[in-house]
Design an enzyme around this catalytic site. Structure first.
Site, PDB file in Angstrom:
ATOM      1  N   LYS A  13     -10.240  27.722 -30.549  1.00 12.19           N
ATOM      2  CA  LYS A  13     -11.053  26.815 -31.364  1.00 12.19           C
ATOM      3  C   LYS A  13     -11.421  27.494 -32.679  1.00 12.19           C
ATOM      4  CE  LYS A  13     -13.507  24.777 -27.380  1.00 12.19           C
ATOM      5  NZ  LYS A  13     -13.189  23.352 -27.474  1.00 12.19           N
TER       6      LYS A  13
ATOM      7  N   ARG B  83      -9.797  19.463 -17.636  1.00 11.57           N
ATOM      8  CA  ARG B  83      -9.084  18.579 -16.697  1.00 11.57           C
ATOM      9  C   ARG B  83      -8.275  19.394 -15.688  1.00 11.57           C
ATOM     10  NH1 ARG B  83      -6.424  15.854 -21.859  1.00 11.57           N
ATOM     11  NH2 ARG B  83      -8.384  16.702 -22.635  1.00 11.57           N
TER      12      ARG B  83
HETATM   13 MN    MN Z   1     -11.602  23.182 -24.073  1.00 12.15          MN
END
Ligand code: MN
Ligand code: ZN
Length: 508
Positions: free
Chosen positions: A282, A356
């Protein structure tokens, strides 16, 4: 801070502060506010006629009645419009009163139960809401501060006295307050877990917190480590975990574990204790907020704590897959294929779509309980934040009855949910050429394609997924939700589970 309930007339009380209320636009106070106004020779009515105070929601007016009146201060809080009044307004005005009391340095005050009189709300529910609003409003995360900047930070409420005029309501209100206390304590504990820096909340520490809580609350506790995960075939969870030196944990809590024959409700919470994105790193701006990527796990832990304290009849299991997601020489990579507990394979096209993956294994594990329903909570996608902001969680479900229960609970707790579709067309986006599916479906409908992947791991079970990425934290100070972790989901789950075995409440 404690809340004490007793019978009495608030206008007779010798107190540092008493709290009464008024609806917007009312010119002649009623009930307890009327009694106080009378004892004050019409001072409240006078203030109203001057237009200084109109009764708008969360508006306050502080009066200093002088020597002839037993209380030193009278705080009037606005309830807003009568036709818009509900339990959440009780939470808000109780919070506003508590904040105001603290800000003027009062440590003890007395209040009436907002909503139990003129507004005609159920007395126990109003009392519960009062306790929730009061206790949630006082939350602060100060554990790591050794210096305080302002005097305000040192102020603290000690006792709130709830005055009940009618003797036959005392017991009902006492009960409501105790329920509210149990729930608020769980929510504030969850806020602590979520606000906690990742170096103070590794997967092992989270498991240790869960163990301590379970012991105190009377839940059964188990934590599965990497060796057992390998035996179980949890390749997706292990794939995410392999980039960190911190071992992953699957935390398992159970309420009413003795009822083996009862199909449980299984709650699953995403527990990424820090999400850097992994190799698909990120950007650094706001990356610190990713210490809160375990808010789903924390919410489930908090709900388990509260339902145990409240002794609800439903059997409930909580599953919290916990790991860090970090880049390193051992980290999983884009293009890797992981094999899940149910044998399905997933191509990793972005290591930042790790939530997920850990949920896939946890949902697969949930099937062994033959549950009545599965509900997962996860700070899953930025796409959900784009769609719904910090206002509502995305609700995804294959089961209309479960949706009705969650929506009914949501109306009571004011933790908003908004249902999103799971149409098969979206499934196209997560098809992979090398595995059974891939873990990202591109930018369009990102919250939905994440849910579509989860769906493949719940089989035919009634299932609901709440994407809480937007609602787990707040940038703004709200009456009972100070800036930071909100504890979203605890109250919603508890409200839903308290009545899980009764018919679905009708929409209002
Ligand atoms: Mn993530
Ligand atoms: Zn994440």
């Amino acid at each position: 801070m404690k809340i004490e309930v007793r019978q009495g007339a608030i206008q007779d009380l010798e107190a540092a502060l008493i709290v009464v209320n008024l609806f917007e636009g009312v010119t002649e106070p009623r009930g307890a506010t009327h009694a106080v106004d009378q004892a004050l020779a019409g001072r409240i009515g006078e203030v109203l006629s001057w237009g200084d105070f109109r009764g708008k929601l969360n508006e306050t007016a502080l009066l200093y009645p002088g020597a002839d009146f037993p209380a030193k201060r009278v705080l009037i809080v606005g309830l807003g419009k009568q036709e818009e009044f509900d339990l959440d307004k009780v939470r808000q005005v109780s919070a506003t009163a508590a904040r105001k009391a603290r800000s003027i340095g009062v440590t003890e005050y007395a209040t009436i139960v907002h909503g139990a009189g003129a507004a005609g709300l159920d007395a126990a529910e109003a009392a519960q809401a009062l306790a929730e609003g009061t206790l949630l409003s006082q939350y602060r995360f100060t554990q790591h501060r050794t210096e305080t900047d302002t005097l305000d930070e040192e102020k603290q409420l000690d006792t709130v006295h709830v005055l009940v005029f009618s003797a036959e309501l005392v017991e009902t209100i006492e009960h409501g307050v105790r329920v509210g206390e149990a729930i608020a304590a769980a929510v504030n504990w969850v806020r602590d877990l979520v606000n906690q820096p990742a170096n103070y909340a590794t997967p092992s520490i989270l498991a240790e917190e869960a163990r301590r809580m379970a012991e105190a609350a009377g839940l059964s506790f188990q934590a599965i480590g990497p060796a057992e995960m390998r035996q179980l075939g949890m390749g997706a969870l292990l794939g995410v975990a392999q980039g960190s030196v911190q071992e992953p944990r699957l935390i398992i809590l159970e309420h009413n574990p003795g009822r083996r024959e009862d199909p449980p409700v299984v709650l699953v919470g995403k527990g990424i204790t820090f999400d850097s994105g992994g190799i698909s790193l990120k950007r650094s701006e706001n990356m610190e907020a990713m210490k809160g990527d375990m808010a789903g796990a924390a919410a489930v832990m908090g709900a388990m704590r509260a339902i145990s304290t409240l002794c609800i009849s439903q059997r409930v299991v909580g599953l919290m897959p916990a790991t860090e997601n970090l880049p390193s020489g051992s980290a999983y990579k884009p293009g890797d294929v992981v094999k899940t507990i149910i044998g399905k394979t997933i191509e990793v096209t972005n290591t930042d779509a790790e939530g997920r993956l850990v949920l896939a294994d946890a949902l697969g594990y949930a099937q062994r309980y033959e549950p009545a329903a599965v509900i997962d909570l996860a700070t899953l996608t930025g796409a959900c934040v784009v769609a719904l902001g910090q206002v509502a969680a995305g609700l995804f479900s294959t089961d209309d009855d479960l949706v009705a229960r969650i929506e009914a609970a949501s109306r009571v707790t004011a933790e908003k949910v908004w249902r999103m579709p799971l149409w098969p067309e979206y499934g196209e986006q997560i098809k992979s050429e090398v595995a059974d599916m891939k873990n990202t479906g591109g930018r369009p409908a990102g919250a939905i394609t994440a849910a579509m992947l989860l769906r493949k791991f719940v089989g035919d079970l009634p299932w609901a997924h709440l994407d809480i990425a937007g609602v787990s934290g707040s940038d703004k100070d709200r009456p009972y939700q100070p800036k930071g972790a909100t504890g979203y989901g605890v109250r919603l789950l508890v409200e839903m589970l308290r009545s899980f075995d009764t018919p679905i409440p009708a929409a209002i």
